[in-house]
Design a protein around this motif. Structure first.
Motif, PDB file in Angstrom:
ATOM      1  N   VAL A  99       0.856  -1.183   0.000  1.00 34.29           N
ATOM      2  CA  VAL A  99       0.000   0.000   0.000  1.00 34.29           C
ATOM      3  C   VAL A  99       0.892   1.234   0.000  1.00 34.29           C
ATOM      4  O   VAL A  99       1.753   1.394   0.859  1.00 34.29           O
ATOM      5  N   ILE A 100       0.677   2.106  -0.988  1.00 32.10           N
ATOM      6  CA  ILE A 100       1.507   3.300  -1.163  1.00 32.10           C
ATOM      7  C   ILE A 100       0.915   4.500  -0.442  1.00 32.10           C
ATOM      8  O   ILE A 100       1.598   5.160   0.331  1.00 32.10           O
ATOM      9  N   LYS A 101      -0.375   4.809  -0.735  1.00 32.37           N
ATOM     10  CA  LYS A 101      -0.988   5.949  -0.064  1.00 32.37           C
ATOM     11  C   LYS A 101      -2.513   5.890  -0.180  1.00 32.37           C
ATOM     12  O   LYS A 101      -3.059   5.258  -1.078  1.00 32.37           O
ATOM     13  N   HIS A 102      -3.150   6.588   0.750  1.00 35.13           N
ATOM     14  CA  HIS A 102      -4.608   6.719   0.754  1.00 35.13           C
ATOM     15  C   HIS A 102      -5.016   7.640  -0.392  1.00 35.13           C
ATOM     16  O   HIS A 102      -4.388   8.670  -0.629  1.00 35.13           O
ATOM     17  N   ILE A 103      -6.079   7.263  -1.099  1.00 32.95           N
ATOM     18  CA  ILE A 103      -6.604   8.068  -2.195  1.00 32.95           C
ATOM     19  C   ILE A 103      -7.926   8.727  -1.821  1.00 32.95           C
ATOM     20  O   ILE A 103      -8.123   9.914  -2.032  1.00 32.95           O
ATOM     21  N   TYR A 104      -8.856   7.953  -1.244  1.00 31.01           N
ATOM     22  CA  TYR A 104     -10.202   8.494  -1.023  1.00 31.01           C
ATOM     23  C   TYR A 104     -10.965   7.604  -0.039  1.00 31.01           C
ATOM     24  O   TYR A 104     -10.793   6.387  -0.025  1.00 31.01           O
ATOM     25  N   THR A 105     -11.822   8.236   0.761  1.00 27.66           N
ATOM     26  CA  THR A 105     -12.781   7.538   1.612  1.00 27.66           C
ATOM     27  C   THR A 105     -14.160   8.112   1.318  1.00 27.66           C
ATOM     28  O   THR A 105     -14.309   9.339   1.225  1.00 27.66           O
ATOM     29  N   THR A 106     -15.146   7.251   1.186  1.00 26.41           N
ATOM     30  CA  THR A 106     -16.507   7.686   0.884  1.00 26.41           C
ATOM     31  C   THR A 106     -16.930   8.792   1.841  1.00 26.41           C
ATOM     32  O   THR A 106     -16.809   8.638   3.057  1.00 26.41           O
ATOM     33  N   ASP A 107     -17.444   9.888   1.277  1.00 24.23           N
ATOM     34  CA  ASP A 107     -17.891  11.010   2.104  1.00 24.23           C
ATOM     35  C   ASP A 107     -19.332  11.398   1.783  1.00 24.23           C
ATOM     36  O   ASP A 107     -19.735  12.540   1.955  1.00 24.23           O
ATOM     37  N   ILE A 132     -19.247   2.128   3.200  1.00 23.48           N
ATOM     38  CA  ILE A 132     -18.134   3.045   3.431  1.00 23.48           C
ATOM     39  C   ILE A 132     -16.932   2.397   2.757  1.00 23.48           C
ATOM     40  O   ILE A 132     -16.509   1.307   3.139  1.00 23.48           O
ATOM     41  N   SER A 133     -16.410   3.054   1.724  1.00 22.05           N
ATOM     42  CA  SER A 133     -15.309   2.489   0.947  1.00 22.05           C
ATOM     43  C   SER A 133     -14.054   3.337   1.103  1.00 22.05           C
ATOM     44  O   SER A 133     -14.122   4.569   1.074  1.00 22.05           O
ATOM     45  N   ILE A 134     -12.925   2.654   1.241  1.00 25.99           N
ATOM     46  CA  ILE A 134     -11.628   3.311   1.376  1.00 25.99           C
ATOM     47  C   ILE A 134     -10.760   2.829   0.216  1.00 25.99           C
ATOM     48  O   ILE A 134     -10.693   1.627  -0.044  1.00 25.99           O
ATOM     49  N   TYR A 135     -10.113   3.777  -0.459  1.00 22.04           N
ATOM     50  CA  TYR A 135      -9.297   3.463  -1.641  1.00 22.04           C
ATOM     51  C   TYR A 135      -7.848   3.847  -1.384  1.00 22.04           C
ATOM     52  O   TYR A 135      -7.572   4.918  -0.842  1.00 22.04           O
ATOM     53  N   TYR A 136      -6.959   2.949  -1.809  1.00 20.51           N
ATOM     54  CA  TYR A 136      -5.528   3.177  -1.684  1.00 20.51           C
ATOM     55  C   TYR A 136      -4.856   2.952  -3.033  1.00 20.51           C
ATOM     56  O   TYR A 136      -5.313   2.130  -3.830  1.00 20.51           O
ATOM     57  N   LEU A 137      -3.775   3.656  -3.247  1.00 22.69           N
ATOM     58  CA  LEU A 137      -2.886   3.349  -4.357  1.00 22.69           C
ATOM     59  C   LEU A 137      -2.017   2.195  -3.887  1.00 22.69           C
ATOM     60  O   LEU A 137      -1.470   2.234  -2.774  1.00 22.69           O
TER      61      LEU A 137
END
Length: 153
Positions: free
Chosen positions: A63-71, A84-89
């Motif tokens: 995992v490189i970095k956080h991209i987005y969390t559902t808001d 609730i979705s969390i996205y990572y690069l």
């Protein structure tokens, strides 16, 4: 009671500037998304994402970095839970050993998950060619737009 459904997804870009996409089909619906899935009780987000990539793609990722969390409010397409979705690069740290398809929803010789009655196939799409509306779910669409903003800034 309204349950929460926490999901974690990885945006994997290969050395050729292509993003890994998962096409899936259940009994009721076909959809296109990033690889990933549900958080299991007692599991952290990073461990869940690594497990999902290993289960779905037979691929070890970093995992490189956080991209987005559902808001925003998002109801599941499959049950009454709130997503609730969390996205990572992510970056591959082992070879990608799945069959790569060229066509959307090409499930011939594809992975079959007997437990969930799910078909799955994978595509690599050039980063500059993937449009958000090619992804089925709003959370994936917003995450892709956020990723593109971060890459081009």
């Amino acid at each position: 009671m309204y349950p929460f459904n926490v999901r974690v997804y990885g945006i994997l870009i290969n050395e050729d500037g292509q993003v890994l996409i998962s096409d899936e089909k259940t009994e009721r619906v076909s959809f296109t998304k990033f690889p990933g899935g549900g958080l299991e009780y007692g599991e952290g987000l990073i461990d869940a994402l690594k497990r999902e990539y290993l289960e779905e793609c037979d691929l070890h990722v970093e995992v490189i970095k956080h991209i987005y969390t559902t808001d925003f409010w998002e109801k599941s397409s499959f049950n009454e839970s709130q997503i609730i979705s969390i996205y990572y690069l992510v970056r591959a740290i082992s070879p990608l050993n799945v069959i790569i398809k060229q066509q959307v929803f090409d499930f011939e010789d594809s992975v079959i998950d007997d437990q969930d009655q799910k078909l799955q196939s994978f595509r690599l799409v050039n980063v500059d060619k993937l449009q958000a509306n090619e992804l089925t779910f709003k959370t994936d669409q917003v995450a892709w737009q956020e990723f593109i903003k971060q890459v081009t800034v």
